[in-house]
Design a protein around this motif. Structure first.
Motif, PDB file in Angstrom:
ATOM      1  N   ILE A   2       0.729  -0.752  -0.071  1.00 39.11           N
ATOM      2  CA  ILE A   2       0.062  -0.068   0.016  1.00 39.11           C
ATOM      3  C   ILE A   2       0.654   1.411  -0.062  1.00 39.11           C
ATOM      4  CG2 ILE A   2      -2.191   1.648   1.231  1.00 39.11           C
ATOM      5  CD1 ILE A   2      -2.763  -1.628   2.156  1.00 39.11           C
ATOM      6  N   GLU A   3       1.820   1.576   0.963  1.00 39.56           N
ATOM      7  CA  GLU A   3       2.773   2.313   0.903  1.00 39.56           C
ATOM      8  C   GLU A   3       3.206   2.687  -0.759  1.00 39.56           C
ATOM      9  OE1 GLU A   3       5.263   1.423   4.489  1.00 39.56           O
ATOM     10  OE2 GLU A   3       3.624   2.698   5.676  1.00 39.56           O
ATOM     11  N   ALA A   4       4.361   1.452  -1.204  1.00 37.78           N
ATOM     12  CA  ALA A   4       4.852   1.798  -2.817  1.00 37.78           C
ATOM     13  C   ALA A   4       3.677   1.916  -3.348  1.00 37.78           C
ATOM     14  CB  ALA A   4       4.940   0.356  -2.931  1.00 37.78           C
ATOM     15  N   THR A   5       2.284   1.480  -3.093  1.00 41.22           N
ATOM     16  CA  THR A   5       0.933   2.112  -4.437  1.00 41.22           C
ATOM     17  C   THR A   5       1.387   3.688  -4.303  1.00 41.22           C
ATOM     18  OG1 THR A   5      -0.011   0.669  -4.085  1.00 41.22           O
ATOM     19  CG2 THR A   5      -1.377   2.309  -5.068  1.00 41.22           C
ATOM     20  N   VAL A   6       1.516   4.425  -2.673  1.00 38.23           N
ATOM     21  CA  VAL A   6       1.043   5.492  -2.256  1.00 38.23           C
ATOM     22  C   VAL A   6       2.236   6.822  -2.951  1.00 38.23           C
ATOM     23  CG1 VAL A   6       1.039   7.186  -1.247  1.00 38.23           C
ATOM     24  CG2 VAL A   6      -0.238   5.628  -0.861  1.00 38.23           C
ATOM     25  N   ARG A   7       3.985   5.728  -3.449  1.00 37.02           N
ATOM     26  CA  ARG A   7       5.065   6.344  -3.032  1.00 37.02           C
ATOM     27  C   ARG A   7       4.770   5.883  -4.981  1.00 37.02           C
ATOM     28  NH1 ARG A   7       8.434   3.896  -0.139  1.00 37.02           N
ATOM     29  NH2 ARG A   7       8.459   1.709  -1.819  1.00 37.02           N
ATOM     30  N   GLY A   8       4.683   4.890  -5.492  1.00 31.72           N
ATOM     31  CA  GLY A   8       4.397   4.924  -6.763  1.00 31.72           C
ATOM     32  C   GLY A   8       3.607   5.932  -7.575  1.00 31.72           C
ATOM     33  N   ALA A   9       2.406   6.286  -6.758  1.00 30.75           N
ATOM     34  CA  ALA A   9       1.636   7.480  -8.060  1.00 30.75           C
ATOM     35  C   ALA A   9       2.420   8.538  -7.497  1.00 30.75           C
ATOM     36  CB  ALA A   9       0.511   7.846  -6.567  1.00 30.75           C
ATOM     37  N   ARG A  10       3.196   8.993  -6.950  1.00 31.22           N
ATOM     38  CA  ARG A  10       3.744  10.271  -6.872  1.00 31.22           C
ATOM     39  C   ARG A  10       5.228  10.256  -7.917  1.00 31.22           C
ATOM     40  NH1 ARG A  10       4.344  10.249  -0.217  1.00 31.22           N
ATOM     41  NH2 ARG A  10       1.858  11.287   0.485  1.00 31.22           N
ATOM     42  N   LEU A  11       5.682   8.692  -7.750  1.00 32.15           N
ATOM     43  CA  LEU A  11       6.788   8.472  -9.427  1.00 32.15           C
ATOM     44  C   LEU A  11       6.008   9.310 -10.097  1.00 32.15           C
ATOM     45  CD1 LEU A  11       8.669   5.598  -7.500  1.00 32.15           C
ATOM     46  CD2 LEU A  11       9.556   8.761  -7.165  1.00 32.15           C
ATOM     47  N   PHE A  12       4.586   8.205 -10.321  1.00 33.43           N
ATOM     48  CA  PHE A  12       4.150   8.404 -11.383  1.00 33.43           C
ATOM     49  C   PHE A  12       3.924  10.069 -12.160  1.00 33.43           C
ATOM     50  CE2 PHE A  12      -0.007   9.200 -13.601  1.00 33.43           C
ATOM     51  CZ  PHE A  12       0.054   8.428 -15.207  1.00 33.43           C
ATOM     52  N   LEU A  13       3.924  10.992 -11.203  1.00 30.21           N
ATOM     53  CA  LEU A  13       3.172  12.041 -11.790  1.00 30.21           C
ATOM     54  C   LEU A  13       4.681  12.912 -11.957  1.00 30.21           C
ATOM     55  CD1 LEU A  13       0.651  13.456  -9.016  1.00 30.21           C
ATOM     56  CD2 LEU A  13       0.347  12.183 -11.047  1.00 30.21           C
ATOM     57  N   LYS A  68      15.238  -3.010 -13.457  1.00 23.31           N
ATOM     58  CA  LYS A  68      15.859  -1.664 -12.952  1.00 23.31           C
ATOM     59  C   LYS A  68      15.761  -0.347 -12.431  1.00 23.31           C
ATOM     60  CE  LYS A  68      20.157  -4.909 -13.735  1.00 23.31           C
ATOM     61  NZ  LYS A  68      21.126  -5.314 -14.223  1.00 23.31           N
ATOM     62  N   ALA A  69      15.454   0.255 -13.719  1.00 21.79           N
ATOM     63  CA  ALA A  69      14.662   1.102 -14.049  1.00 21.79           C
ATOM     64  C   ALA A  69      13.790   2.017 -13.150  1.00 21.79           C
ATOM     65  CB  ALA A  69      14.052   1.585 -15.423  1.00 21.79           C
ATOM     66  N   LEU A  70      13.202   0.961 -13.017  1.00 20.51           N
ATOM     67  CA  LEU A  70      11.971   1.582 -11.863  1.00 20.51           C
ATOM     68  C   LEU A  70      12.239   1.718 -10.290  1.00 20.51           C
ATOM     69  CD1 LEU A  70       8.649  -1.136 -12.914  1.00 20.51           C
ATOM     70  CD2 LEU A  70       8.810   1.450 -13.365  1.00 20.51           C
ATOM     71  N   LYS A  71      12.799   0.839 -10.211  1.00 23.00           N
ATOM     72  CA  LYS A  71      13.956   0.659  -8.868  1.00 23.00           C
ATOM     73  C   LYS A  71      14.831   1.681  -8.577  1.00 23.00           C
ATOM     74  CE  LYS A  71      13.751  -4.316  -8.063  1.00 23.00           C
ATOM     75  NZ  LYS A  71      14.291  -5.632  -7.835  1.00 23.00           N
ATOM     76  N   ALA A  72      15.144   2.117  -9.553  1.00 22.97           N
ATOM     77  CA  ALA A  72      15.883   3.393  -9.403  1.00 22.97           C
ATOM     78  C   ALA A  72      15.324   4.750  -9.493  1.00 22.97           C
ATOM     79  CB  ALA A  72      17.112   3.520 -11.040  1.00 22.97           C
ATOM     80  N   ARG A  73      14.418   4.665  -9.263  1.00 24.44           N
ATOM     81  CA  ARG A  73      12.849   5.921  -9.666  1.00 24.44           C
ATOM     82  C   ARG A  73      12.818   5.823  -8.143  1.00 24.44           C
ATOM     83  NH1 ARG A  73      11.405   9.458 -13.922  1.00 24.44           N
ATOM     84  NH2 ARG A  73      12.654   8.806 -15.608  1.00 24.44           N
ATOM     85  N   GLY A  74      12.577   4.240  -7.459  1.00 23.41           N
ATOM     86  CA  GLY A  74      12.433   4.783  -6.543  1.00 23.41           C
ATOM     87  C   GLY A  74      10.380   3.638  -6.196  1.00 23.41           C
TER      88      GLY A  74
END
Length: 190
Positions: A92-103, A146-152
């Protein structure tokens, strides 16, 4: 001709196979939703997630990245109490962080073009005749991971990203004996 055997006879799984899996997806919000759901699948079966997909959509504000990016601890705590989804704090926390990274990515190169760049912008059409030939991961899915992880991003290992690539049509891994292989490969389908 028989469809890919992985979907079995469950009507929900068959419909997913016949209507969604492998169809090229370019909408950035839909791609983010699928990436999130594939992350929730880690350690579980896809049919478990598919059966809960509508609950996930309700719980995560329709997978609207701007809304999810604004979640605070109270919203996360609320999601952890929702029996309709997988209640895993880390995911769930990864989803919230992922939303910010998506933006952030959407404001830069664009989420869809960036993800599609890992396959050169066009679907990779494989010609596997049996499920035993289909890899669990590829150099492309490893690079995406690797690229996704590098972005967080989290919960996006090479196996998860390959499943994501298959589901979103970046890779056509319908078996050659499955009618969907040819249907999706036709230029009008892309």
């Amino acid at each position: 001709m028989p469809r890919c055997s992985w979907c079995g006879s469950d009507p929900l799984y068959v419909a997913y196979h016949d209507q969604e899996w492998g169809v090229p997806e370019r909408d950035p919000r839909a791609l983010w939703e699928k990436l999130v759901l594939d992350g929730f699948q880690a350690g579980l079966s896809w049919i478990t997630i598919l059966r809960k997909r509508d609950n996930f959509r309700a719980a995560f504000d329709g997978f609207d990245p701007e809304r999810v990016a604004g979640w605070d601890e109270a919203r996360i705590a609320g999601a952890l109490q929702d029996p309709g989804i997988i209640r895993h704090r880390g995911k769930i926390e990864a989803t919230v962080r992922g939303a910010r990274l998506f933006l952030d990515i959407e404001a830069g190169p664009g989420f869809s073009p960036w993800l599609w760049s890992f396959v050169g912008g066009d679907p990779v059409v494989n010609g596997f005749a049996s499920a035993a030939e289909v890899p669990a991961a590829t150099p492309e899915s490893t690079a995406m991971s690797k690229a996704l992880k590098a972005r967080g991003f989290a919960f996006c290992g090479p196996v998860i990203t390959y499943a994501f690539m298959q589901a979103t049509g970046m890779v056509n891994d319908h078996l050659t004996g499955c009618p969907r292989h040819a249907e999706i490969t036709r230029p009008s389908a892309v």
